[in-house]
Design a protein around this motif. Structure first.
Motif, PDB file in Angstrom:
ATOM      1  N   ALA A   1       0.827  -1.199   0.000  1.00 20.14           N
ATOM      2  CA  ALA A   1       0.000   0.000   0.000  1.00 20.14           C
ATOM      3  C   ALA A   1       0.866   1.255   0.000  1.00 20.14           C
ATOM      4  O   ALA A   1       0.403   2.343  -0.347  1.00 20.14           O
ATOM      5  CB  ALA A   1      -0.928   0.002   1.211  1.00 20.14           C
ATOM      6  N   LYS A   2       2.132   1.102   0.355  1.00 22.57           N
ATOM      7  CA  LYS A   2       3.082   2.216   0.410  1.00 22.57           C
ATOM      8  C   LYS A   2       4.477   1.610   0.303  1.00 22.57           C
ATOM      9  O   LYS A   2       4.669   0.426   0.570  1.00 22.57           O
ATOM     10  CB  LYS A   2       2.910   2.979   1.735  1.00 22.57           C
ATOM     11  N   GLY A   3       5.440   2.389  -0.096  1.00 23.62           N
ATOM     12  CA  GLY A   3       6.800   1.882  -0.144  1.00 23.62           C
ATOM     13  C   GLY A   3       7.324   1.560   1.241  1.00 23.62           C
ATOM     14  O   GLY A   3       7.016   2.266   2.211  1.00 23.62           O
ATOM     15  N   GLY A   4       8.103   0.479   1.354  1.00 23.70           N
ATOM     16  CA  GLY A   4       8.742   0.151   2.617  1.00 23.70           C
ATOM     17  C   GLY A   4       7.879  -0.583   3.618  1.00 23.70           C
ATOM     18  O   GLY A   4       8.256  -0.687   4.793  1.00 23.70           O
ATOM     19  N   VAL A   5       6.725  -1.111   3.179  1.00 21.93           N
ATOM     20  CA  VAL A   5       5.839  -1.792   4.133  1.00 21.93           C
ATOM     21  C   VAL A   5       6.161  -3.280   4.265  1.00 21.93           C
ATOM     22  O   VAL A   5       5.550  -3.978   5.067  1.00 21.93           O
ATOM     23  CB  VAL A   5       4.353  -1.621   3.728  1.00 21.93           C
TER      24      VAL A   5
ATOM     25  N   VAL B   1      -2.568  -9.743  -3.054  1.00 18.10           N
ATOM     26  CA  VAL B   1      -2.287  -9.576  -1.629  1.00 18.10           C
ATOM     27  C   VAL B   1      -1.726  -8.173  -1.423  1.00 18.10           C
ATOM     28  O   VAL B   1      -0.700  -7.812  -2.013  1.00 18.10           O
ATOM     29  CB  VAL B   1      -1.279 -10.620  -1.117  1.00 18.10           C
ATOM     30  N   ILE B   2      -2.406  -7.380  -0.600  1.00 11.83           N
ATOM     31  CA  ILE B   2      -1.959  -6.015  -0.281  1.00 11.83           C
ATOM     32  C   ILE B   2      -1.339  -6.034   1.114  1.00 11.83           C
ATOM     33  O   ILE B   2      -1.941  -6.553   2.061  1.00 11.83           O
ATOM     34  CB  ILE B   2      -3.128  -5.018  -0.315  1.00 11.83           C
ATOM     35  N   THR B   3      -0.148  -5.474   1.223  1.00 17.82           N
ATOM     36  CA  THR B   3       0.507  -5.349   2.529  1.00 17.82           C
ATOM     37  C   THR B   3       0.504  -3.887   2.946  1.00 17.82           C
ATOM     38  O   THR B   3       0.814  -2.998   2.138  1.00 17.82           O
ATOM     39  CB  THR B   3       1.958  -5.857   2.467  1.00 17.82           C
ATOM     40  N   ALA B   4       0.152  -3.633   4.198  1.00 17.46           N
ATOM     41  CA  ALA B   4       0.108  -2.269   4.717  1.00 17.46           C
ATOM     42  C   ALA B   4       0.667  -2.241   6.132  1.00 17.46           C
ATOM     43  O   ALA B   4       0.749  -3.277   6.805  1.00 17.46           O
ATOM     44  CB  ALA B   4      -1.335  -1.743   4.719  1.00 17.46           C
TER      45      ALA B   4
ATOM     46  N   PRO C   1       0.253   0.073   9.930  1.00  9.69           N
ATOM     47  CA  PRO C   1      -0.878   0.786  10.552  1.00  9.69           C
ATOM     48  C   PRO C   1      -0.670   2.289  10.729  1.00  9.69           C
ATOM     49  O   PRO C   1      -0.515   2.783  11.856  1.00  9.69           O
ATOM     50  CB  PRO C   1      -1.024   0.069  11.898  1.00  9.69           C
ATOM     51  N   ASP C   2      -0.643   3.042   9.616  1.00  7.48           N
ATOM     52  CA  ASP C   2      -0.640   4.497   9.720  1.00  7.48           C
ATOM     53  C   ASP C   2      -1.662   5.071   8.745  1.00  7.48           C
ATOM     54  O   ASP C   2      -2.277   4.348   7.945  1.00  7.48           O
ATOM     55  CB  ASP C   2       0.763   5.094   9.502  1.00  7.48           C
ATOM     56  N   LEU C   3      -1.862   6.377   8.796  1.00  6.60           N
ATOM     57  CA  LEU C   3      -2.945   7.017   8.049  1.00  6.60           C
ATOM     58  C   LEU C   3      -2.730   6.942   6.542  1.00  6.60           C
ATOM     59  O   LEU C   3      -3.679   6.692   5.788  1.00  6.60           O
ATOM     60  CB  LEU C   3      -3.085   8.479   8.488  1.00  6.60           C
ATOM     61  N   ALA C   4      -1.494   7.147   6.084  1.00  6.32           N
ATOM     62  CA  ALA C   4      -1.234   7.084   4.644  1.00  6.32           C
ATOM     63  C   ALA C   4      -1.521   5.692   4.095  1.00  6.32           C
ATOM     64  O   ALA C   4      -2.096   5.535   3.005  1.00  6.32           O
ATOM     65  CB  ALA C   4       0.220   7.479   4.362  1.00  6.32           C
ATOM     66  N   ASN C   5      -1.135   4.657   4.850  1.00  6.85           N
ATOM     67  CA  ASN C   5      -1.417   3.290   4.411  1.00  6.85           C
ATOM     68  C   ASN C   5      -2.913   3.004   4.399  1.00  6.85           C
ATOM     69  O   ASN C   5      -3.404   2.308   3.508  1.00  6.85           O
ATOM     70  CB  ASN C   5      -0.708   2.293   5.329  1.00  6.85           C
ATOM     71  N   LEU C   6      -3.627   3.541   5.390  1.00  9.64           N
ATOM     72  CA  LEU C   6      -5.086   3.346   5.420  1.00  9.64           C
ATOM     73  C   LEU C   6      -5.730   3.966   4.187  1.00  9.64           C
ATOM     74  O   LEU C   6      -6.562   3.338   3.523  1.00  9.64           O
ATOM     75  CB  LEU C   6      -5.662   3.946   6.700  1.00  9.64           C
ATOM     76  N   ARG C   7      -5.329   5.203   3.883  1.00 10.60           N
ATOM     77  CA  ARG C   7      -5.891   5.863   2.690  1.00 10.60           C
ATOM     78  C   ARG C   7      -5.544   5.092   1.424  1.00 10.60           C
ATOM     79  O   ARG C   7      -6.415   4.830   0.581  1.00 10.60           O
ATOM     80  CB  ARG C   7      -5.339   7.289   2.577  1.00 10.60           C
ATOM     81  N   ASN C   8      -4.274   4.707   1.272  1.00  5.46           N
ATOM     82  CA  ASN C   8      -3.849   4.010   0.053  1.00  5.46           C
ATOM     83  C   ASN C   8      -4.519   2.648  -0.084  1.00  5.46           C
ATOM     84  O   ASN C   8      -4.895   2.235  -1.186  1.00  5.46           O
ATOM     85  CB  ASN C   8      -2.331   3.842   0.049  1.00  5.46           C
TER      86      ASN C   8
ATOM     87  N   ILE D   1      -2.767  -7.912   4.478  1.00  3.37           N
ATOM     88  CA  ILE D   1      -1.838  -8.253   5.559  1.00  3.37           C
ATOM     89  C   ILE D   1      -1.403  -6.954   6.229  1.00  3.37           C
ATOM     90  O   ILE D   1      -0.985  -6.006   5.548  1.00  3.37           O
ATOM     91  CB  ILE D   1      -0.607  -9.008   5.018  1.00  3.37           C
ATOM     92  N   LEU D   2      -1.515  -6.908   7.550  1.00 13.27           N
ATOM     93  CA  LEU D   2      -1.032  -5.758   8.309  1.00 13.27           C
ATOM     94  C   LEU D   2       0.322  -6.127   8.886  1.00 13.27           C
ATOM     95  O   LEU D   2       0.446  -7.091   9.654  1.00 13.27           O
ATOM     96  CB  LEU D   2      -2.028  -5.395   9.416  1.00 13.27           C
ATOM     97  N   ASN D   3       1.327  -5.366   8.514  1.00 11.39           N
ATOM     98  CA  ASN D   3       2.716  -5.709   8.841  1.00 11.39           C
ATOM     99  C   ASN D   3       3.326  -4.669   9.785  1.00 11.39           C
ATOM    100  O   ASN D   3       2.834  -3.537   9.892  1.00 11.39           O
ATOM    101  CB  ASN D   3       3.522  -5.783   7.535  1.00 11.39           C
ATOM    102  N   GLN D   4       4.402  -5.073  10.455  1.00  8.30           N
ATOM    103  CA  GLN D   4       5.201  -4.179  11.311  1.00  8.30           C
ATOM    104  C   GLN D   4       4.358  -3.542  12.415  1.00  8.30           C
ATOM    105  O   GLN D   4       4.515  -2.376  12.758  1.00  8.30           O
ATOM    106  CB  GLN D   4       5.867  -3.088  10.469  1.00  8.30           C
ATOM    107  N   VAL D   5       3.457  -4.329  12.977  1.00  9.49           N
ATOM    108  CA  VAL D   5       2.583  -3.814  14.038  1.00  9.49           C
ATOM    109  C   VAL D   5       3.330  -3.831  15.369  1.00  9.49           C
ATOM    110  O   VAL D   5       4.001  -4.803  15.702  1.00  9.49           O
ATOM    111  CB  VAL D   5       1.303  -4.666  14.139  1.00  9.49           C
ATOM    112  N   GLY D   6       3.210  -2.751  16.121  1.00  7.91           N
ATOM    113  CA  GLY D   6       3.834  -2.683  17.446  1.00  7.91           C
ATOM    114  C   GLY D   6       5.258  -2.168  17.432  1.00  7.91           C
ATOM    115  O   GLY D   6       6.027  -2.473  18.347  1.00  7.91           O
ATOM    116  N   MET D   7       5.609  -1.364  16.414  1.00  5.61           N
ATOM    117  CA  MET D   7       6.965  -0.790  16.384  1.00  5.61           C
ATOM    118  C   MET D   7       7.124   0.199  17.541  1.00  5.61           C
ATOM    119  O   MET D   7       6.288   1.099  17.723  1.00  5.61           O
ATOM    120  CB  MET D   7       7.211  -0.087  15.052  1.00  5.61           C
TER     121      MET D   7
END
Length: 429
Positions: free
Chosen positions: A174-178, A306-309, A311-318, A339-345
């Protein structure tokens, strides 16, 4: 009489009633149709809507299709002065005793090789047998669903003895680097190992792809040669371009060089994906985070997306925008997997997973906690998570993803209580 031409890729979209919906599970079993021409003549609005929807289905990507208001008389008048297509789909309200007489003028102007599917209103086995004896390819009793029409056409034009096409699974961020590429690579490795299935991973990010690094490979050739030399592309040429990563996994690597501009036409990757599907049961497509004609084409044609995102606002919008766009590109397919990735950073403000999913009206197939140590070690050593620690929660999650995207198991619909339990467990990690 009015005629409308439908060009795949530039459709208009309208509301579809539940009765018109085709089951994605039924459609998933159907293979793409070959390059044929189809002309449909529709007497009812319902049939017209069904044919319009079918013209937009990804399995029709190679088909030249026309849809016309009218019945047998309109078809006979049109083909009296023009060549007939490979297939005529004809809706008629004629009674059984009159149908063959009504078809006579059309038979006089049709080419001998033209196939005909009749959609009638009478469930009459005697009529069916009489039509088949007189050269009609199929008789269906209306109203018909899109799945029935597609299955009938497939039975006529798709060789049942041909090798079945492999499944294509497209991963995009959904965004670069996710972490979409990391997930794609681990899933390709998992599918090949878990199911002992020949799998090809294609890195479609030609300038910046990381598949070669993640698998500790340094191939001299890869996907660039396939994309820029489509006239040479066949199974033998592809085999020379593939790099073996494990017993059942091969990779079509990106050059990851900036010695040229990587500009492509909209259909540039379609020949590559088609040859991959003929060469292996599963093709995993690792797409870069760009939105262009060629990425839209790959996503529209893929069997699963498969979309990977994160949990931030830009990813939600995209993610919301991508889900809406893909619903239009793939109106008859299942929604993409999320798929929600990198949760709890640590120290990063995040949208709570439950709040992230609610406006999307879609449940995730996996939630991956942030684990810099494990994923960093895997990336720096050129190994997959299952090779680093096969019993880790992350490895188990990748196994779950592999089962879902290949259809080996169905995702269970999670009630809010179940989702809360999952998120509670995540918070305790």
């Amino acid at each position: 009489m009015s005629t409308v031409d439908y060009s795949i890729g530039t459709p208009t979209f309208e509301e579809v009633s539940p009765a018109d919906e085709a089951a994605p599970a039924d459609l998933a079993a159907l293979r793409p149709l070959p390059r044929i021409s189809i002309h449909a003549f529709c007497e009812s609005d319902a049939m017209l809507r069904t044919m319009e929807r079918m013209s937009r289905d990804r399995r029709m990507a190679k088909v030249n299709m026309r849809v016309t208001n009218g019945g047998t008389e309109a078809a006979a008048n049109m083909f009296a002065g023009s060549p007939t297509p490979n297939l005529v789909v004809l809706e008629t309200s004629a009674e059984p005793g009159n149908l063959l007489n009504e078809l006579a003028p059309l038979a006089e102007v049709c080419d001998p090789s033209t196939r005909v599917i009749i959609v009638g209103r009478y469930n009459d086995i005697g009529l069916y047998r009489e039509l088949i004896r007189n050269g009609i390819s199929e008789y269906l009793v209306g109203p018909v669903q899109m799945t029935e029409i597609l299955a009938s056409i497939s039975a006529i034009f798709v060789d049942p003895e041909a090798e079945p096409l492999g499944k294509s699974i497209a991963f995009v961020g959904a965004k670069g680097g996710v972490g979409s590429s990391t997930i794609a690579h681990n899933c390709a490795f998992g599918i090949s190992n878990l199911f002992a299935t020949e799998t090809i991973l294609a890195d479609l990010d030609l300038p910046f792809g990381t598949a070669n690094i993640d698998f500790d490979q340094d191939p001299s050739q890869g996907i660039a040669e396939a994309v820029f030399a489509p006239d040479r592309l066949d199974e033998v040429f592809l085999d020379r371009l593939l790099t073996k990563c494990s017993e059942h996994l091969s990779m079509l690597a990106a050059p990851s060089l900036l010695d040229r501009a990587y500009d492509y036409e909209g259909m540039a990757f379609r020949p590559v994906v088609e040859i991959l599907q003929r060469s292996a049961p599963v093709a995993v497509l690792d797409l870069p985070h760009v939105w262009s004609e060629w990425t839209r084409s790959v996503l529209a044609d893929a069997d699963e997306v498969v979309i990977t995102a994160v949990p931030d606002l830009a990813n939600l919008r995209n993610t919301k925008n991508m889900l809406d766009a893909l619903k239009k590109l793939r109106p008859n397919d299942r929604p993409p997997h999320l798929i929600l990735n990198q949760v709890g950073m640590a120290k990063r403000p995040e949208i709570a997973p439950a709040d992230f999913f609610e406006p999307l009206e879609i449940e995730p197939i996996a939630i991956l906690p942030f684990d810099a140590q494990m994923f960093g070690n895997a990336a720096n050593s050129g190994r997959m998570i299952a090779e680093i620690d096969a019993k880790s929660p992350a490895a188990e999650t990748f196994s779950q993803i592999c089962h879902i995207v290949t259809g080996r198991s169905a995702i269970k619909k999670t009630k809010k209580a179940g989702l809360s339990k999952m998120l509670g467990m995540l918070g305790r990690k």
